[in-house]
Design a protein around this motif. Sequence first.
Motif, mmCIF file in Angstrom:
data_model
loop_
_atom_site.group_PDB
_atom_site.id
_atom_site.type_symbol
_atom_site.label_atom_id
_atom_site.label_comp_id
_atom_site.label_asym_id
_atom_site.label_seq_id
_atom_site.Cartn_x
_atom_site.Cartn_y
_atom_site.Cartn_z
ATOM 1 N N HIS A 7 0.864 -1.190 0.000
ATOM 2 C CA HIS A 7 0.000 0.000 0.000
ATOM 3 C C HIS A 7 0.898 1.238 0.000
ATOM 4 C CE1 HIS A 7 -2.564 2.732 2.884
ATOM 5 N NE2 HIS A 7 -2.495 3.247 1.671
ATOM 6 N N VAL A 47 -1.594 -1.518 -4.163
ATOM 7 C CA VAL A 47 -2.622 -0.474 -4.222
ATOM 8 C C VAL A 47 -1.944 0.888 -4.114
ATOM 9 C CG1 VAL A 47 -4.478 -1.921 -3.333
ATOM 10 C CG2 VAL A 47 -3.126 -0.572 -1.735
ATOM 11 N N ILE A 81 -3.814 -1.678 -8.367
ATOM 12 C CA ILE A 81 -5.138 -1.080 -8.219
ATOM 13 C C ILE A 81 -4.943 0.338 -7.708
ATOM 14 C CG2 ILE A 81 -7.463 -1.394 -7.306
ATOM 15 C CD1 ILE A 81 -6.303 -3.848 -8.798
ATOM 16 N N HIS A 134 -15.293 -1.780 -7.763
ATOM 17 C CA HIS A 134 -14.418 -2.780 -7.165
ATOM 18 C C HIS A 134 -13.951 -3.799 -8.189
ATOM 19 C CE1 HIS A 134 -18.499 -4.594 -6.923
ATOM 20 N NE2 HIS A 134 -17.857 -5.742 -7.152
ATOM 21 N N ASP A 136 -12.325 -7.999 -8.105
ATOM 22 C CA ASP A 136 -12.075 -9.200 -7.319
ATOM 23 C C ASP A 136 -10.770 -9.837 -7.775
ATOM 24 O OD1 ASP A 136 -14.393 -8.819 -5.911
ATOM 25 O OD2 ASP A 136 -15.576 -10.259 -7.069
ATOM 26 N N ARG A 143 -11.593 -8.792 -2.403
ATOM 27 C CA ARG A 143 -12.223 -7.703 -3.166
ATOM 28 C C ARG A 143 -11.608 -6.366 -2.768
ATOM 29 N NH1 ARG A 143 -18.581 -7.796 -3.845
ATOM 30 N NH2 ARG A 143 -17.840 -9.442 -5.248
ATOM 31 N N VAL A 144 -11.310 -5.540 -3.770
ATOM 32 C CA VAL A 144 -10.763 -4.195 -3.544
ATOM 33 C C VAL A 144 -11.779 -3.177 -4.045
ATOM 34 C CG1 VAL A 144 -8.863 -2.608 -3.966
ATOM 35 C CG2 VAL A 144 -8.419 -5.081 -3.889
ATOM 36 N N TYR A 145 -12.297 -2.354 -3.124
ATOM 37 C CA TYR A 145 -13.168 -1.234 -3.481
ATOM 38 C C TYR A 145 -12.302 0.021 -3.595
ATOM 39 C CZ TYR A 145 -16.950 -4.208 -1.655
ATOM 40 O OH TYR A 145 -17.821 -5.247 -1.416
ATOM 41 N N GLY A 146 -12.732 0.967 -4.413
ATOM 42 C CA GLY A 146 -11.984 2.199 -4.571
ATOM 43 C C GLY A 146 -12.886 3.413 -4.674
ATOM 44 N N ARG A 180 -11.766 -7.906 2.333
ATOM 45 C CA ARG A 180 -12.162 -6.726 1.554
ATOM 46 C C ARG A 180 -11.316 -5.520 1.946
ATOM 47 N NH1 ARG A 180 -18.038 -7.673 0.025
ATOM 48 N NH2 ARG A 180 -18.499 -9.735 0.877
ATOM 49 N N LEU A 181 -10.842 -4.817 0.908
ATOM 50 C CA LEU A 181 -10.091 -3.569 1.094
ATOM 51 C C LEU A 181 -10.897 -2.410 0.543
ATOM 52 C CD1 LEU A 181 -7.668 -5.779 0.618
ATOM 53 C CD2 LEU A 181 -6.327 -3.763 0.139
ATOM 54 N N VAL A 183 -9.837 1.444 -0.867
ATOM 55 C CA VAL A 183 -8.761 2.380 -1.197
ATOM 56 C C VAL A 183 -9.387 3.753 -1.420
ATOM 57 C CG1 VAL A 183 -6.790 2.848 -2.698
ATOM 58 C CG2 VAL A 183 -7.534 0.487 -2.331
#
Length: 449
Positions: A7, A47, A81, A134, A136, A143-146, A180-181, A183
């Motif tokens: 990160h 990320v 990401i 997001h 996957d 899962r990465v949400y942004g 789950r992340l 960002v």
Amino acid sequence: MRASFIHVADIHLGYEQYGVGERFNDFARAFWEIMDEAVRRQVDFVVIAGDLFNKRSIDARTLLQAIEGLRRLRERKIPVIAVEGNHDRSYYRDGVSWLQFLCHQGYLTLLAPQMRGGAPVIAPWSRQTMLGSHVDLLEGQLRVYGLPWQGSATLRCLEGLAEALAAEHAHEEAAGPEYRLLVMHTGIEGVVPRLQGLPSLSHFQRLRPYIDYVALGHIHKPYEFESWIYNPGSPETWSAEEAQWQERGYYFVEIDTGKAQPGGTAERPCYHRATHLVNSRRPFVRYDLRVDGLPTPEAIYARLAEFCQREGPRYAGADQCQRPVVQVQLVGTLAFDADALDLQRLEELLRSAFQPLHARVENNTSDRDYLLDGEGLDGRDRSTWHELERRIFAELLGHDSRYLPAKEAWGQVLAELKERALQKEDPAVLAHYLREKRAELLSGGEPAR
């Protein structure tokens, strides 16, 4: 599930600080070192929480620096990401940012959810539209949400995101992602005193049942909360004030959903271990030299010479990448006319003692009178005009009790802002500079970023 990621945030590629070309390269070196570390550690993904670039309009050299770092990951099939920060976003008339360009070229996935009623719409990212909340990874186990920079709309976006995640959770099947992340490019209120308009820690709490790790950027000071919210700080020194925040860098995060770590809640246990790492960067030396009680210019030269003799030997024999940037600020009230002070002599003392990449002396002192004896106002002496403007700004601001304690510093800020505006500097950069100085001077402490 086991996984690891890096990160990072606030890289600011393309910043030629103080007009020094080697500083332009320093920001790239910091970025490349972290990308190489991602390769060395064989992480599953990286990320970038905003501000990969220092400004919206970049030149070809800056783009090449970004591609060089990202290419090292793409060659090893390590996904990147990213979200846009306030420095990355395109001008409205352009419509396409350079991060979107890198996304189109396959160097990263840029998360940008569609907004409805001020709230993000939860939908998978689409390569065709390059929109979505997001992605996957790891066969759907992670899962990465942004959420990119939202400015004054951040609070509403957080509320809408919490509602959307709650609705998604209610309809999700049992075999959803294990981890789950989120960002985001935003700070948290209170980390830097009096920086206004940021969400508080309580605004994030509604996300806690649905998010395991919140990856933030925007504030260049590193911090973390509750083994859940993390901000790594800037890898390079974007301003001299940041030199006091030594532990800036990036996070290496190891995930093991089969083993709970300290922290977390009964509803959402902590399944990661985040290690904050400090990357190599150029040393930055900052010194405030108080002139109060020093009756002559020679006394000031002697005081600076003492500082140089004390601190300069630490940097003896430094190689090109470790030659420091040295900035000295003269503060207080001069006991003599400002024109009697030889700033070039002060800078020469710094250059002789530190052998720096760049030496800079800023005169933020005040005089007892507006005009120096014997000075005319016929426009031929630009430095005289600049000093007069600064003092007038300071006197006007001193009528407001909020600015009175630091009116001289405020006068310097406004004079600097005027000069930069006349040079047609990017308005977004000027606005950021003013916000930073406002937070610093009103707090009387650490500057904001």
